[in-house]
Write a protein that holds these residues in place. Sequence first.
Motif, short mmCIF file in Angstrom:
data_model
loop_
_atom_site.label_atom_id
_atom_site.label_comp_id
_atom_site.label_asym_id
_atom_site.label_seq_id
_atom_site.Cartn_x
_atom_site.Cartn_y
_atom_site.Cartn_z
N ILE A 1 13.49 -3.99 3.28
CA ILE A 1 12.27 -3.50 2.64
C ILE A 1 12.28 -1.96 2.65
CG2 ILE A 1 10.99 -5.55 3.36
CD1 ILE A 1 9.52 -3.79 5.36
N GLN A 2 11.64 -1.38 1.67
CA GLN A 2 11.59 0.07 1.58
C GLN A 2 10.46 0.61 2.44
OE1 GLN A 2 11.84 1.76 -2.38
NE2 GLN A 2 12.94 -0.04 -3.15
N ARG A 3 10.76 1.66 3.22
CA ARG A 3 9.76 2.26 4.10
C ARG A 3 8.98 3.35 3.40
NH1 ARG A 3 13.24 4.82 8.15
NH2 ARG A 3 14.59 4.98 6.32
N GLY A 4 9.57 3.92 2.36
CA GLY A 4 8.93 5.01 1.64
C GLY A 4 9.81 5.47 0.50
N ALA A 5 9.45 6.59 -0.11
CA ALA A 5 10.21 7.11 -1.24
C ALA A 5 9.84 8.57 -1.47
CB ALA A 5 9.93 6.29 -2.50
N GLN B 1 0.85 -1.19 0.00
CA GLN B 1 0.00 0.00 0.00
C GLN B 1 0.89 1.25 0.00
OE1 GLN B 1 -2.79 -0.09 3.25
NE2 GLN B 1 -3.72 -2.03 2.60
N VAL B 2 0.57 2.18 -0.88
CA VAL B 2 1.35 3.42 -1.02
C VAL B 2 0.50 4.58 -0.50
CG1 VAL B 2 2.58 4.94 -2.61
CG2 VAL B 2 2.50 2.47 -3.04
N TRP B 3 0.97 5.20 0.58
CA TRP B 3 0.23 6.29 1.23
C TRP B 3 0.96 7.63 1.05
CZ3 TRP B 3 -4.44 5.61 3.72
CH2 TRP B 3 -4.84 4.30 3.96
N GLY B 4 0.17 8.68 1.02
CA GLY B 4 0.74 10.03 1.02
C GLY B 4 0.80 10.70 -0.33
N LEU B 5 0.35 10.05 -1.37
CA LEU B 5 0.34 10.68 -2.69
C LEU B 5 -0.75 11.74 -2.77
CD1 LEU B 5 0.77 7.88 -5.38
CD2 LEU B 5 2.21 9.89 -5.10
N PRO B 6 -0.50 12.84 -3.43
CA PRO B 6 -1.58 13.80 -3.71
C PRO B 6 -2.70 13.09 -4.48
CG PRO B 6 0.54 14.78 -4.21
CD PRO B 6 0.79 13.33 -3.93
N ARG C 1 1.10 3.84 -10.17
CA ARG C 1 1.32 2.50 -9.61
C ARG C 1 2.54 1.86 -10.25
NH1 ARG C 1 -3.66 0.36 -7.26
NH2 ARG C 1 -5.38 1.75 -7.73
N LYS C 2 2.61 1.93 -11.57
CA LYS C 2 3.73 1.30 -12.28
C LYS C 2 5.04 1.99 -11.95
CE LYS C 2 0.87 -0.24 -16.15
NZ LYS C 2 0.62 -0.16 -17.61
N ASP C 3 5.03 3.32 -11.94
CA ASP C 3 6.26 4.07 -11.67
C ASP C 3 6.78 3.81 -10.27
OD1 ASP C 3 6.06 5.14 -14.21
OD2 ASP C 3 5.07 6.97 -13.54
N ILE C 4 5.90 3.81 -9.28
CA ILE C 4 6.30 3.62 -7.89
C ILE C 4 6.60 2.15 -7.60
CG2 ILE C 4 5.56 3.82 -5.49
CD1 ILE C 4 3.88 6.26 -6.39
N GLY C 5 5.73 1.26 -8.08
CA GLY C 5 5.92 -0.16 -7.83
C GLY C 5 7.21 -0.68 -8.43
N GLY C 6 7.60 -0.17 -9.59
CA GLY C 6 8.82 -0.62 -10.23
C GLY C 6 10.07 -0.31 -9.42
N GLY C 7 9.97 0.70 -8.53
CA GLY C 7 11.10 1.03 -7.67
C GLY C 7 11.22 0.12 -6.47
N VAL D 1 7.15 19.23 -7.89
CA VAL D 1 7.07 19.26 -6.42
C VAL D 1 7.43 17.88 -5.87
CG1 VAL D 1 5.58 19.65 -4.43
CG2 VAL D 1 5.29 21.03 -6.51
N ARG D 2 8.36 17.86 -4.91
CA ARG D 2 8.73 16.60 -4.27
C ARG D 2 7.76 16.24 -3.15
NH1 ARG D 2 15.27 16.03 -3.52
NH2 ARG D 2 15.86 16.24 -5.72
N VAL D 3 7.33 15.00 -3.15
CA VAL D 3 6.39 14.51 -2.14
C VAL D 3 6.95 13.23 -1.53
CG1 VAL D 3 4.05 13.71 -1.67
CG2 VAL D 3 4.44 15.50 -3.40
N GLN D 4 6.94 13.14 -0.21
CA GLN D 4 7.39 11.91 0.44
C GLN D 4 6.19 11.00 0.67
OE1 GLN D 4 10.36 12.19 3.53
NE2 GLN D 4 9.41 10.52 4.70
N ILE D 5 6.35 9.75 0.24
CA ILE D 5 5.28 8.76 0.40
C ILE D 5 5.75 7.64 1.32
CG2 ILE D 5 4.21 9.22 -1.83
CD1 ILE D 5 5.74 6.84 -2.97
#
Length: 242
Positions: free
Chosen positions: A181-185, A129-134, A143-149, A193-197
């Motif tokens: 495991i990755q905690r965020g990005a 689950q990816v939280w914090g996106l505008p 989904r593809k851009d973030i999941g691929g990372g 604009v940079r956003v932390q998720i």
Amino acid sequence: MDTNFIERLQSIHLTEEEGEVRKVRSENRAKILEEFSLSLMGRFHTTKPINFWAAKNLRRSVWKLGHDLKITDIGEGLMQFKFSMESQLKWVLNNGPWSFDNHLLLLKRWEEGMTTFIVEFNIVPIWVQVWGLPFDLINEKARKDIGGGIGRVLEMDCKAIAADQACFLQIRVELPLDKPIQRGALVLSPKGVRVQIAFQYERLVGLYFSCGKLGHEAKECLSKVSATMGERLYGEWLKVGV
């Protein structure tokens, strides 16, 4: 069979007599291959001993397959799960990860030529689950851009987006087991604009909080991060139940 023995076997230089090729014949090979094609190989991601009998009974119960599911203990923690139908096998693969006694069960589909020496389990498929996106960035492309990372993207849950009810992204990826495991990005919006998720993992078990890896004990951890150094980088907040 320990690692040293396997390495020794693989490095043996055969004599001329030993190296003579011997043809192996197999009766009813087509039938055997058909049966094995409906098999998954599995191993619990832990160094602790597992109660095979209890784990076997639990799998039959949770998967609701009863004695239609044949489970063979191959030795050294490796198991073979033989199914009656392709649909059963795919359901098990697509609805994991599975676990027993807080240990992940890693699964891989049987392939012709597979041996106990070469079966490797490097990834675990898991929903993230990816939280914090505008809200304007909660879409399939993100989904593809973030999941691929995080890992190789296997699947995306698009139901919430289609119903205009999404407050987070949900992505199924192949999570590598050799990395924390990755905690965020950080993501960059189209306007720069940079956003932390933040990430949360569904049905995650066996996480070691000092290093963020799965399936090993404190004595085996090479991480220099210690509980005495203050707040740990990883914790229960990375897990989410479903």
